[in-house]
Design a protein around this motif. Structure first.
Motif, mmCIF file in Angstrom:
data_model
loop_
_atom_site.group_PDB
_atom_site.id
_atom_site.type_symbol
_atom_site.label_atom_id
_atom_site.label_comp_id
_atom_site.label_asym_id
_atom_site.label_seq_id
_atom_site.Cartn_x
_atom_site.Cartn_y
_atom_site.Cartn_z
ATOM 1 N N LEU A 52 43.310 34.810 43.253
ATOM 2 C CA LEU A 52 42.719 34.687 44.597
ATOM 3 C C LEU A 52 43.260 33.413 45.458
ATOM 4 C CD1 LEU A 52 40.181 36.274 46.124
ATOM 5 C CD2 LEU A 52 38.487 34.633 44.729
ATOM 6 N N THR A 59 36.163 40.443 44.734
ATOM 7 C CA THR A 59 36.341 39.716 43.618
ATOM 8 C C THR A 59 34.831 39.932 42.700
ATOM 9 O OG1 THR A 59 38.150 38.458 44.427
ATOM 10 C CG2 THR A 59 37.237 37.892 42.211
ATOM 11 N N VAL A 119 41.704 41.899 40.016
ATOM 12 C CA VAL A 119 41.947 40.581 40.844
ATOM 13 C C VAL A 119 42.523 40.055 39.783
ATOM 14 C CG1 VAL A 119 41.441 39.011 42.404
ATOM 15 C CG2 VAL A 119 40.223 41.066 42.666
ATOM 16 N N PRO A 137 36.036 42.528 39.589
ATOM 17 C CA PRO A 137 36.773 41.528 38.975
ATOM 18 C C PRO A 137 38.143 42.086 38.196
ATOM 19 C CG PRO A 137 34.750 41.733 37.812
ATOM 20 C CD PRO A 137 34.804 42.612 39.092
#
Length: 257
Positions: free
Chosen positions: A111, A101, A108, A105
């Motif tokens: 999470l 991540t 994603v 980033p």
């Protein structure tokens, strides 16, 4: 689980369901079957559950580290043609999810961490592990759970075989060092992804204080506790784990449409 297992190119993975992809990352000693309950529940509720077999013991020693595993996950996501995914990781798998991540980033959407390493590394055990001492290994395996009966003979045998395999032992220690080197404390405040923390209140591997620290450092984290539960909540308390995860997915609008 067998019938959902696929092997394509350099990837072996489990896949079930259709919809929003949830990519699940297992830990060091954890096989794909640790996520049976998560996989069967969410694959019937509008999610595609994908669990890659991480190359923890099969990559060269130079690629046996958190960063290289994170890159492997990115390559796998690209290979599968997913635009964005929800990443769910336990233990070392959580650490890999965090590092992925940090690096990617844009890939994603959310999470989910349970008993994740990344802040606190006694996760690997300080006297890790005495080779050939079955009782010691059994005790270590039982420590993973609130209920020691969860550490079945089959599970203990598997861990015992791993630590008595010289190559696996070297790689395990290499990963342990890498986990310490890749501590995430400085990175977390910059990571704005919606994060779900599901923690066993009796986790002895990554204790509750670790969950609290994750919760403080991650800007968009929500922390859920499960009582009478250890380091592998999705195995030990699967119904509660699924309920909390579904709550969070609904709440953050990451719910399947």
């Amino acid at each position: 689980m067998e019938k959902y297992f696929k092997k394509e190119g350099r990837y072996s993975y489990y896949e079930a369901g259709e919809g929003t992809p949830i990519v699940v990352l297992h830990g060091l000693m954890g096989g794909l079957s640790n996520f049976d309950a998560v996989a069967s529940y969410f694959s019937e509720r509008g999610y595609k559950i994908v669990i890659p077999d991480l190359p923890i013991y099969t990559q060269s020693i130079l690629k046996t580290n958190v960063k290289a595993f994170a890159r492997y996950v990115k390559d796998f996501i690209t290979f599968k043609g997913f635009d964005r995914v929800i990443l769910l990781g336990n233990s070392l798998g959580g650490h890999i999810a965090l590092y992925h991540t940090k690096m990617y980033p844009e890939k994603v959407a959310g999470l989910v961490l349970t008993g994740s390493s990344g802040l606190y590394e006694s996760a690997m055990g300080d006297s890790y592990p005495k080779r050939g001492d079955y009782e010691y290994i059994k005790k270590k395996a039982q420590d993973v759970f609130y209920d020691p009966k969860m550490a079945t003979k089959e599970l203990v045998d598997e861990v015992y075989a791993s630590v008595n395999d010289r190559i696996k032992l070297i790689k395990t220690l290499t990963i342990a060092k890498s986990a310490i080197r890749h501590n995430m404390a400085k990175d977390l405040p910059k990571m704005h992804v919606q994060t779900c923390l599901i923690w066993g209140r009796n986790d002895r591997v990554t204790p509750p204080s670790v969950a609290e620290e994750f919760n403080e450092l991650l800007p968009n984290a929500t922390l859920y506790w499960i009582d009478k539960c250890g380091h592998a909540a999705m195995m030990e308390c699967p119904d509660e784990f699924n309920r909390l995860l579904e709550d969070w997915l609904t709440h953050t609008h990451l719910k399947a449409h």
